[in-house]
Motif scaffolding. Structure first.
Motif, PDB file in Angstrom:
ATOM      1  N   ARG A   1      -6.040   3.795   4.051  1.00  0.00           N
ATOM      2  CA  ARG A   1      -5.865   5.205   3.689  1.00  0.00           C
ATOM      3  C   ARG A   1      -6.968   6.119   4.200  1.00  0.00           C
ATOM      4  O   ARG A   1      -6.769   7.332   4.305  1.00  0.00           O
TER       5      ARG A   1
ATOM      6  N   GLU B   1      -1.663   7.171  -7.623  1.00  0.00           N
ATOM      7  CA  GLU B   1      -2.118   7.605  -6.295  1.00  0.00           C
ATOM      8  C   GLU B   1      -3.622   7.540  -6.138  1.00  0.00           C
ATOM      9  O   GLU B   1      -4.144   7.475  -5.044  1.00  0.00           O
TER      10      GLU B   1
ATOM     11  N   LYS C   1       0.835  -1.192   0.000  1.00  0.00           N
ATOM     12  CA  LYS C   1       0.000   0.000   0.000  1.00  0.00           C
ATOM     13  C   LYS C   1       0.867   1.239   0.000  1.00  0.00           C
ATOM     14  O   LYS C   1       2.093   1.159   0.127  1.00  0.00           O
ATOM     15  N   VAL C   2       0.197   2.359  -0.192  1.00  0.00           N
ATOM     16  CA  VAL C   2       0.860   3.645  -0.087  1.00  0.00           C
ATOM     17  C   VAL C   2       0.267   4.316   1.143  1.00  0.00           C
ATOM     18  O   VAL C   2      -0.921   4.163   1.410  1.00  0.00           O
ATOM     19  N   ALA C   3       1.096   5.022   1.918  1.00  0.00           N
ATOM     20  CA  ALA C   3       0.612   5.659   3.147  1.00  0.00           C
ATOM     21  C   ALA C   3      -0.514   6.633   2.824  1.00  0.00           C
ATOM     22  O   ALA C   3      -0.589   7.137   1.706  1.00  0.00           O
ATOM     23  N   PRO C   4      -1.360   6.913   3.810  1.00  0.00           N
ATOM     24  CA  PRO C   4      -2.537   7.753   3.557  1.00  0.00           C
ATOM     25  C   PRO C   4      -2.208   9.104   2.914  1.00  0.00           C
ATOM     26  O   PRO C   4      -3.004   9.632   2.154  1.00  0.00           O
ATOM     27  N   LEU C   5      -1.028   9.639   3.198  1.00  0.00           N
ATOM     28  CA  LEU C   5      -0.698  10.935   2.637  1.00  0.00           C
ATOM     29  C   LEU C   5       0.093  10.814   1.336  1.00  0.00           C
ATOM     30  O   LEU C   5       0.659  11.786   0.863  1.00  0.00           O
TER      31      LEU C   5
ATOM     32  N   ASP D   1       5.179  10.297   8.204  1.00  0.00           N
ATOM     33  CA  ASP D   1       6.473  10.651   7.612  1.00  0.00           C
ATOM     34  C   ASP D   1       6.373  11.796   6.612  1.00  0.00           C
ATOM     35  O   ASP D   1       7.172  12.718   6.623  1.00  0.00           O
ATOM     36  N   ARG D   2       5.363  11.757   5.764  1.00  0.00           N
ATOM     37  CA  ARG D   2       5.295  12.733   4.684  1.00  0.00           C
ATOM     38  C   ARG D   2       5.248  14.170   5.205  1.00  0.00           C
ATOM     39  O   ARG D   2       5.844  15.068   4.620  1.00  0.00           O
TER      40      ARG D   2
ATOM     41  N   PHE E   1       5.257   5.622   9.681  1.00  0.00           N
ATOM     42  CA  PHE E   1       4.799   5.371   8.311  1.00  0.00           C
ATOM     43  C   PHE E   1       3.716   6.370   7.913  1.00  0.00           C
ATOM     44  O   PHE E   1       3.743   6.961   6.843  1.00  0.00           O
TER      45      PHE E   1
ATOM     46  N   ASP F   1       2.851   8.986   0.606  1.00  0.00           N
ATOM     47  CA  ASP F   1       4.241   8.588   0.724  1.00  0.00           C
ATOM     48  C   ASP F   1       4.472   8.286   2.199  1.00  0.00           C
ATOM     49  O   ASP F   1       3.853   8.937   3.034  1.00  0.00           O
ATOM     50  N   PRO F   2       5.261   7.377   2.610  1.00  0.00           N
ATOM     51  CA  PRO F   2       6.023   6.370   1.848  1.00  0.00           C
ATOM     52  C   PRO F   2       5.137   5.210   1.381  1.00  0.00           C
ATOM     53  O   PRO F   2       3.918   5.266   1.508  1.00  0.00           O
ATOM     54  N   MET F   3       5.762   4.158   0.855  1.00  0.00           N
ATOM     55  CA  MET F   3       5.012   2.988   0.435  1.00  0.00           C
ATOM     56  C   MET F   3       5.424   1.778   1.264  1.00  0.00           C
ATOM     57  O   MET F   3       6.475   1.769   1.891  1.00  0.00           O
TER      58      MET F   3
END
Lengths: 98, 754
Positions: free
Chosen positions: B282, A95, A43-47, B422-423, B419, A49-51
C-alpha cells in the motif's frame, strides 16, 4: 450475516451464501467462489478498493461493492488463530489496518 | 486428399494458450477479428501437418453467455463443429481451470486435456496424477509445458488421432434433482437432436440461457414444460438454476481433486506472492507504478520512440537521413554556424557524411527525370507517399510501445495496474488500465488508442478509445504554440490549460458516456484474476509486437491513405482561370468547401474560411494547422510555431475566438492516423462513427461555450449564441449529475417471458 466486504487482510473465511443476481453473481461463482469455498483475504489496494483474495489456490481481485454480495463466516482454523477478533469488524473499519 | 482436421484450442485466460498455439503453428498464423466484436481470432496450421488446422479460441472462464469472448467461443464450438478440442489447463491452478473442462466435456466433441506449466508444478514439488485425472474425467490427459515446449507436439498428435472418433461422454454428474430435471428437458425438447449435443443444450436450457433458447426456437409449450422442471429444482435446492450448476461443477471438482493432486508447500509464500508484497504494497505500489509508467513513456515516446518516429517521418518519408548518424554532428554545427550568420549559404545535409535521401526526394527526382506531369507528381508525392508515410511513420514508435505492453501483460504486471488504479478510473467509466492509453496519448494518440487493446472490458475499452485523443498529443503542441504566441503573448498558462481541458474532457466524457443508453447495458463486474508473475519469452514479446503493428498497418492503413489523398486532391485542385486544374490552395476545392462551411463555426468565433480550412487540413496531421495558416497568409514556409503569421492572425481573430479555435482543434476528431486506429480498435463501423461524431460534437459544444460565455462575461451583448451556450452548459451539467439509470442486466437470471 457478515459479508466479505467487511473482512480484513489475513482473515480466513468460508463462503456461506452468494446473494445478488445476474452477471455479477455468475461471474463471481464462475471464478470459484461458491458456497463452502474457503477464502483468504490478502490485501486491499493502496487506494482502498478493490481487494485481493486467495480462492481455490489463486489470486483474485474484486471490488468491495461486489464483495458485499458474498456472505462469509470465519473458519474454525482462523478462530483459533485470531481469537481476539471473533466477529468481523464493522464495515470500512478495516481500512486503517494492514 | 487427406482429410482436414480442425482442432479447437480452449482454456482460461493466462493458462498459456497463446504460447501453446505459437508452439504448434510456428509462423503459419492468420490473425483477425471475430465478426462484429473486438475479440481476436487466430487460426493456424499445425507445423507437422498442414491438413490440421488449429483454432485458438479466446481465453474464457466458462461457456456462459456474458462476455463477447464466451459467446464467440461457444458459437464456434457449436456451429463450426471442430473435430477435437484441446483444453489447456494451468496445472498450478487446477481447480478453477477444470471448471471450464467440465463444460467442454458436455459438448459431445472428443476432448484432450493438456495440463500446462508442468515445469512450474514440478519446481514447486507438487504432484499431479494425470492417469488418475484421466480416469476421473473420462478423457485423455497429457502433461505439457508450452513455455519449454515439452509434450506440446505429442498433445497435438494425440488430439489429431482422436479427431472424428468416439464422442466424449462426461463422467461427472449433477445431484439427483438436477439430473432429473435435465432428463426431463432432454425428453421434452431435445430428443430429436444428435445424442452428443443433448447434454450441453439440456444444461444450457436448465440455466435459462436466452441465446440457446433463441437458437433452438422451441415451441412455447415445451418451454413452459421445461420451466416447470427448473422451478421445482430451484425450490428444492434454494438457489437459481445457473448458480446450482456452477456450484455443483465445483463440488464435483473438489471431490476428485484431492486424489489427483498433492501440494507440497501449502500456505507457503510463493515467489509471486513475494513480488506482490512489494509491488502492490500500500505504500510502495503507487511510486513503483509511477516509475514503471515513466520508463514506458520515456523510452517509447521521449527518447528511443522519438528518434524512431523522427527517422521514419523526417528521414524515410522526409528529406532524408544520415546513415548511422554519420555526418549529423558536422551538419548541425554547420547549421548553427549558418544561423549565427558565420556562413552565408544554408548548408545542405547531403553534403555531410553518409546521407541517404528520403523516399519523397528519391521519387521526386525520378519523376522529374522522366518528365512526369505535375499533377501526377503531386498525386504521388503529396498524396500517396504522404499517405503511406502517415501510416508507416508511426509504426517504429508504436512497435517499441507494443513491446513494452507485451512485456507488462506477459509478466503479469498489467493486471496489477488495473488493481492499483481501478478506484480512480472506474468513476469515469474507465478501467485502471486506461491510464496507459491516456499517458501514451500525450505523446501520440495513435499508439495510445492501440494500447487500449489491453483492456478486457468492452465498455471500458470503448470509452477509453473515444476519449484518449482528448489529451493534447505532441502534434497538437504547435497549434498551442501558435495561438499562445500570436494572441496571448506567449502567456505561460495557455499550454497547461490545454492539458487541463484535455483531462477535464476525458473525465466529463467518461461520466456522461457511462450514463448514456449506449453503455448502460454493459455493466460488467470487475472480478479479475491476478496471474502469477513470470518472465515472458522474447518470442512472445516480439510476436505480440509484430501482430499489433501489422494489424494497425493493415486495418488502419487504408482509411489513412484514402483520406490523405482526398485532402491532397481537394487542396491542390480547383477552378483557376475558368478551368479545373491544379491551383494554389486559396483557389482550391478545399478553400471553396472551407468558405462553404465557415458559417458553421461563426458561433464559435472563428467563422472565416482560413480557420475552417486549417481545421480540415489538421485532420491529416495536427501539425498541418500551422502550415496551412502559413500558406493561406501567403508564406511558403513557416516555423513550427508559425511565428511569421502571428501578426496576421492576431489582426484577424480575437483572443477569445482563438482560444475557442484551440479548444476545438484539441478535442475534435483527431488526425486520420488516429481515426484509423479508432476504426481498427472499434472493429465496427457504427462504433467508429459514434466515436468520431461524439468527439466532433463535444468539441463544437465546448468551443461554443468558451466563446459565447467568454463574450458574455467580457460584456458582450446577449444573443442567440449566448442562449445556446447556456443551454449547452445546462445540458452538460444534467448529463454529468443525473443519476445513472437503473441498469437492466443483460442476460440476467430473470425468468424469460414464456
Amino acid at each position: 450475516m457478515a459479508t466479505l466486504r467487511a473482512a480484513m487482510p489475513g482473515d480466513k473465511l468460508r463462503v456461506t451464501k452468494i446473494t445478488g443476481e445476474g452477471q455479477v453473481k455468475h461471474r463471481i461463482m464462475n471464478m470459484g467462489i461458491t458456497r463452502g469455498s474457503e477464502i483468504t483475504v490478502r490485501k486491499v489496494a493502496p487506494l482502498g478498493d478493490p481487494m485481493e483474495i486467495t480462492v481455490r489456490g489463486y489470486e483474485l481481485s474484486l471490488r468491495k461493492i461486489d464483495a458485499d454480495g458474498i456472505e462469509v463466516e470465519r473458519t474454525p482454523e482462523s478462530l483459533r488463530g485470531g481469537a481476539s477478533r471473533p466477529e468481523l469488524c464493522e464495515r470500512d473499519g478495516y481500512e486503517n489496518a494492514d | 486428399m487427406k482429410m482436414r482436421i480442425k482442432i479447437a484450442l480452449a482454456g482460461n485466460p493466462n493458462s498459456g494458450k497463446t504460447t501453446l498455439f505459437n508452439a504448434l503453428t510456428g509462423l503459419n498464423q492468420f490473425v483477425g477479428n471475430w465478426p462484429g466484436v473486438t475479440v481476436e481470432k487466430k487460426e493456424g496450421r499445425f507445423r507437422e501437418d498442414e491438413n490440421i488446422i488449429i483454432m485458438d479460441l479466446p481465453g474464457i472462464y466458462s461457456l456462459s453467455p456474458y462476455t463477447p469472448e464466451e459467446v464467440v467461443s461457444r458459437d464456434y464450438l457449436l456451429d463450426e463443429k471442430p473435430d477435437v478440442i484441446i483444453n489447456i489447463v494451468d496445472g498450478t491452478n487446477l481447480e478453477r481451470n477444470l471448471h471450464l473442462t467440465t463444460q467442454l466435456a458436455e459438448l459431445g466433441i472428443p476432448l484432450v486435456v493438456a495440463v500446462n506449466m508442468m515445469d512450474v508444478v514440478k519446481k514447486k514439488e507438487d504432484k499431479i496424477d494425470s492417469a488418475r485425472l484421466e480416469k476421473e474425467l473420462g478423457c485423455r490427459v497429457v502433461e505439457i509445458s508450452a513455455l519449454k515446449g515439452t509434450g506440446v507436439m505429442e498433445a497435438a498428435r494425440l488430439a489429431a488421432s482422436l479427431a472424428g472418433g468416439e464422442k466424449h461422454i462426461p463422467r461427472h454428474s449433477f445431484s439427483g434433482s438436477v439430473e432429473h430435471a435435465l432428463a426431463h428437458i432432454e425428453e421434452a425438447a431435445l430428443h430429436s437432436l444428435p445424442e452428443g449435443k443433448q447434454r450441453f443444450l439440456a444444461v444450457k436450457l436448465f440455466e435459462r440461457d436466452e441465446k440457446i433458447i433463441a437458437r433452438l426456437g422451441l415451441p412455447d409449450a415445451a418451454l413452459k414444460h421445461i420451466e416447470n422442471d427448473i422451478r421445482l429444482c430451484e425450490e428444492e435446492l434454494d438457489d437459481d438454476a445457473e448458480s446450482i450448476i456452477t456450484a455443483e461443477r465445483y463440488a464435483y471438482i473438489e471431490s476428485i481433486i484431492e486424489g489427483c493432486r498433492t501440494i507440497k508447500n501449502k500456505g507457503k509464500l510463493s515467489f509471486s506472492d513475494k513480488i506482490d508484497m512489494v509491488v502492490t504494497n500500500r505504500f510502495l505500489a503507487l511510486p513503483i507504478f509511477a516509475a514503471v509508467m515513466f520508463i514506458v513513456y520515456f523510452v517509447s515516446i521521449t527518447s528511443v520512440g522519438a528518434v524512431a518516429t523522427d527517422w521514419a517521418n523526417d528521414g524515410i518519408f522526409g528529406d532524408g537521413w544520415h546513415f548511422l548518424g554519420i555526418g549529423s554532428a558536422a551538419y548541425s554545427e554547420a547549421i548553427d554556424a549558418f544561423e549565427a550568420g558565420e556562413i552565408s549559404d544554408e548548408p545542405d545535409p547531403a553534403g555531410y557524411g553518409a546521407w541517404v535521401p528520403g523516399v519523397p526526394v528519391l521519387l521526386g527526382d525520378a519523376l522529374e527525370a522522366i518528365n512526369c506531369a505535375e499533377w501526377l507528381q503531386g498525386l504521388i508525392l503529396d498524396g500517396i507517399i504522404a499517405g503511406v508515410g502517415a501510416v508507416l511513420g508511426f509504426v517504429p514508435q508504436m512497435l517499441i510501445l507494443f513491446a513494452f505492453l507485451a512485456f507488462l501483460e506477459g509478466c503479469g504486471y498489467m493486471a496489477r495496474i488495473a488493481f492499483i488504479m481501478d478506484r480512480i478510473f472506474r468513476r469515469f467509466g474507465l478501467s485502471g488500465k486506461s491510464f496507459i492509453p491516456i499517458l501514451i496519448g500525450t505523446g501520440c494518440g495513435v499508439p495510445g488508442i492501440m494500447a487500449s487493446r489491453t483492456i478486457e472490458n468492452d465498455r471500458d475499452r470503448k470509452i477509453t478509445i473515444m476519449t484518449t485523443t482528448f489529451i493534447p498529443c505532441s502534434a497538437k503542441l504547435p497549434i498551442i504554440a501558435l495561438i499562445s504566441g500570436a494572441l496571448f503573448g506567449g502567456a505561460w498558462w495557455v499550454a497547461p490549460s490545454a492539458y487541463f481541458v484535455g483531462i477535464a474532457a476525458i473525465i466529463c466524457s467518461g461520466v456522461m458516456l457511462k450514463k448514456t443508453r449506449l453503455f448502460s447495458g454493459d455493466v460488467a463486474p470487475f472480478v479479475m484474476e491476478l496471474p502469477a508473475y513470470h518472465m515472458p519469452t522474447a518470442v512472445y514479446i516480439l510476436r505480440s509486437m509484430w501482430e499489433r503493428g501489422m494489424s494497425f498497418i493493415k486495418k488502419a492503413g487504408t482509411i489513412i491513405l484514402l483520406a490523405t489523398i482526398a485532402v491532397w486532391f481537394t487542396s491542390s485542385f480547383g477552378w483557376g482561370d475558368g478551368d479545373f486544374g491544379m491551383v494554389d490552395m486559396s483557389d482550391s476545392v478545399l478553400a471553396k468547401v472551407g468558405s462553404g462551411i465557415a458559417w458553421i463555426f461563426t458561433p464559435l468565433g472563428w467563422g472565416d474560411w482560413k480557420s475552417a480550412v486549417a481545421a480540415i487540413t489538421g485532420l491529416i496531421a495536427k501539425e498541418n494547422v500551422v502550415g496551412t495558416f502559413g500558406i493561406l497568409y501567403g508564406f511558403s514556409e513557416v516555423a513550427e510555431d508559425g511565428a511569421e503569421i502571428w501578426a496576421n492572425l492576431s489582426a484577424s481573430i480575437s483572443p477569445l475566438a482563438a482560444y475557442s479555435f484551440l479548444v476545438f482543434n484539441l478535442l475534435c476528431a483527431p488526425c486520420f492516423a488516429a481515426m484509423g486506429a479508432i476504426k481498427r480498435e472499434m472493429n465496427n463501423t457504427r462504433w467508429f462513427r459514434i466515436a468520431i461524431g461524439y468527439q466532433c460534437g463535444f468539441a463544437y459544444l465546448v468551443a461554443l461555450c468558451v466563446y459565447q460565455i467568454g463574450t458574455l462575461a467580457a460584456g458582450g451583448g446577449f444573443g442567440p449564441g449566448s442562449a445556446a451556450a447556456i443551454l449547452t452548459v445546462a445540458g452538460f451539467l444534467y448529463s454529468l449529475f443525473r443519476p445513472a439509470k437503473k441498469t437492466t442486466m443483460r442476460n440476467s437470471a430473470t425468468v424469460p417471458n414464456i
